[in-house]
Design a protein around this motif. Structure first.
Motif, PDB file in Angstrom:
ATOM      1  N   ARG A  40      30.372  52.234  -4.047  1.00 37.44           N
ATOM      2  CA  ARG A  40      30.112  53.713  -3.739  1.00 37.44           C
ATOM      3  C   ARG A  40      28.715  54.017  -3.789  1.00 37.44           C
ATOM      4  O   ARG A  40      28.301  55.040  -3.460  1.00 37.44           O
ATOM      5  CB  ARG A  40      31.187  54.494  -4.226  1.00 37.44           C
ATOM      6  CG  ARG A  40      32.680  54.520  -4.014  1.00 37.44           C
ATOM      7  CD  ARG A  40      33.362  55.686  -4.874  1.00 37.44           C
ATOM      8  NE  ARG A  40      35.045  55.426  -4.664  1.00 37.44           N
ATOM      9  CZ  ARG A  40      35.175  56.176  -3.556  1.00 37.44           C
ATOM     10  NH1 ARG A  40      34.890  56.947  -2.766  1.00 37.44           N
ATOM     11  NH2 ARG A  40      36.664  56.208  -3.575  1.00 37.44           N
ATOM     12  N   ARG A  41      28.121  53.220  -4.859  1.00 37.94           N
ATOM     13  CA  ARG A  41      26.821  53.676  -5.492  1.00 37.94           C
ATOM     14  C   ARG A  41      25.556  52.586  -4.936  1.00 37.94           C
ATOM     15  O   ARG A  41      24.746  52.560  -5.383  1.00 37.94           O
ATOM     16  CB  ARG A  41      26.754  53.648  -6.858  1.00 37.94           C
ATOM     17  CG  ARG A  41      27.793  54.731  -7.281  1.00 37.94           C
ATOM     18  CD  ARG A  41      27.882  54.869  -8.895  1.00 37.94           C
ATOM     19  NE  ARG A  41      27.909  54.014  -9.780  1.00 37.94           N
ATOM     20  CZ  ARG A  41      29.040  53.172 -10.040  1.00 37.94           C
ATOM     21  NH1 ARG A  41      30.233  54.119  -9.478  1.00 37.94           N
ATOM     22  NH2 ARG A  41      29.222  52.336 -10.743  1.00 37.94           N
ATOM     23  N   THR A  43      23.954  51.530  -1.203  1.00 36.38           N
ATOM     24  CA  THR A  43      23.852  52.008   0.113  1.00 36.38           C
ATOM     25  C   THR A  43      24.016  50.799   1.101  1.00 36.38           C
ATOM     26  O   THR A  43      23.728  49.303   0.588  1.00 36.38           O
ATOM     27  CB  THR A  43      22.502  52.606   0.471  1.00 36.38           C
ATOM     28  OG1 THR A  43      21.450  51.794  -0.040  1.00 36.38           O
ATOM     29  CG2 THR A  43      22.491  53.962  -0.016  1.00 36.38           C
ATOM     30  N   THR A  58      27.582  53.635   2.383  1.00 35.61           N
ATOM     31  CA  THR A  58      27.741  52.605   1.360  1.00 35.61           C
ATOM     32  C   THR A  58      28.251  51.310   1.729  1.00 35.61           C
ATOM     33  O   THR A  58      29.130  51.329   2.716  1.00 35.61           O
ATOM     34  CB  THR A  58      28.362  53.389   0.218  1.00 35.61           C
ATOM     35  OG1 THR A  58      29.835  53.509   0.036  1.00 35.61           O
ATOM     36  CG2 THR A  58      27.614  54.745  -0.224  1.00 35.61           C
TER      37      THR A  58
END
Length: 412
Positions: A40-41, A43, A58
């Motif tokens: 999720r963190r 890209t 993401t």
């Protein structure tokens, strides 16, 4: 009061496909694991949002989308009497879900700066093996398929080939988030036309035009998005920032950074010393660590790091020139001279501000052909089956050469 059980058969709403269902509790638990949540963190498209502001999606989005498309592919193949057991189907879902789990912060930039000699595919495999321990060996078949060791060859082709599930998702997804319509392929149509012949993944003849569009879309997306000159400049600048930080760390210069990034800056990480402990720390490293550090480095006393960090933070990127043939030594020396005279860049720092490179794009690889299943049951390479496009021309790699150097600023 008894603890309420979590509903593990959740439905997610995706901007591309609409509702996506999580097929079973094992996959739900894998998605919930911190290793996967890290995506999720991270890209999907690195620094491309400096060119296409919407490109903030993401690796998490992409992985979930791939799992959804794999469910469709299994469903389609089963309707065509291709036997796929529940265990095999589940392994396919897990393999495609985790195929990119080894990508570092900003994807490829980390592979060329902080972590050396170990590709993201190898790190993905290490993550899968570790998760296999956590989930009592339930990922063994998925790992076998991911490595291409499973007896059914077409399973690995669904994960990694010229027309795999990975590409079917990222082209459509990246096209959507960048707004570049040329990449908007018909992944549904291509999956519906999938079949298996002689243990090979093939496309029925009716799907030939959708595949042609896919090949063209991939070519256009590479030149228009992935290899866009400003994206190249930004990615190269990010690599240079991390290389400078690594060099300073090697010389015992203290750099503000999260404990996770600090570990990778101050320890040489290679294929040989990538231990379980390294993997655990890597699983906590994401884009946020890198961006937060770069913002701090804008004010660092090292003028090279400070200038590079400022350039990316405030989007004052390096100028980039691209051409079809290599730059001559004379052209190179002229720019060098100008930088030294006008911008007062020292010789030992020049390689951080001026550098050359090349990029290549091969829209179609004839060594790994996409096979078309004709109405007579024969297999044909799409390059020969296509009557509209000369795909053989698209199989020639196109190479372009670039040089990056600063716009106007002074190094004191």
């Amino acid at each position: 009061m008894s603890k309420q059980k979590t509903n593990k058969l959740k439905i997610l709403n995706d901007p591309i496909y609409g509702f996506i269902s999580i097929p079973n509790s094992l996959i739900f638990d894998i998605i919930e694991h911190p290793y996967f949540q890290r995506l999720r963190r991270v890209t999907q498209m690195g620094m491309s949002n400096l060119v296409y502001p919407g490109a903030n999606h993401t690796r998490f989005h992409h992985a979930i989308g791939c799992m959804h498309l794999m469910q469709k592919a299994v469903q389609v193949l089963r309707t065509k009497n291709v036997e796929i057991s529940e265990e095999e189907a589940n392994a396919l879902y897990i393999a495609i879900l985790l195929h990119d789990i080894g990508h570092g912060a900003f994807s490829h930039a980390l592979e060329h700066s902080i972590v050396e000699g170990i590709a993201h595919e190898e790190i993905s495999l290490k993550f899968m093996q570790k998760l296999n321990e956590v989930f009592d060996g339930k990922l063994s078949l998925a790992i076998e398929i991911f490595e291409g060791k499973y007896k059914r060859k077409f399973f690995n082709q669904l994960i990694s080939s010229q027309l795999d599930i990975d590409r079917l998702d990222y082209l459509k997804r990246d096209s959507f988030f960048t707004g570049v319509a040329e990449g908007n392929i018909s992944s549904d149509r291509i999956i519906t036309m999938m079949h298996v012949k002689d243990d090979e993944l093939v496309i029925e003849q009716k799907g030939i035009y959708s595949v042609e569009k896919f090949v063209i879309a991939r070519r256009l997306m590479y030149w228009q998005v992935y290899l866009h000159k400003t994206c190249l400049s930004a990615e190269a600048l990010l690599v240079k920032i991390l290389q400078r930080a690594k060099e300073l760390a090697k010389n015992k210069v203290e750099l503000p950074a999260s404990s996770t990034l600090h570990y990778f800056l101050y320890n040489p990480i290679t294929h040989n010393n990538f231990t379980d402990e390294t993997l655990d720390i890597f699983s906590r490293l994401d884009d946020y660590d890198v961006l937060a550090a770069i913002k701090e480095w804008v004010n660092h006393k090292d003028v090279v790091l400070s200038k590079l960090a400022s350039m990316i933070t405030f989007r004052n990127l390096l100028k980039i020139e691209i051409q079809d043939k290599p730059f001559t030594k004379r052209e190179e020396h002229e720019i060098e001279k100008k930088l030294k005279n006008d911008l007062k860049i020292k010789d030992e720092n020049l390689h951080y501000f001026m550098f050359l490179g090349k990029v290549s794009n091969q829209a179609y690889n004839m060594n790994k052909p996409i096979k078309i299943l004709t109405k007579k049951g024969k297999l044909k390479d799409i390059a020969k089956a296509s009557d509209q496009l000369n795909l053989q021309t698209l199989s020639t790699p196109v190479v372009k050469y670039y040089i990056c150097y600063p716009k106007k600023f002074l190094l004191n």
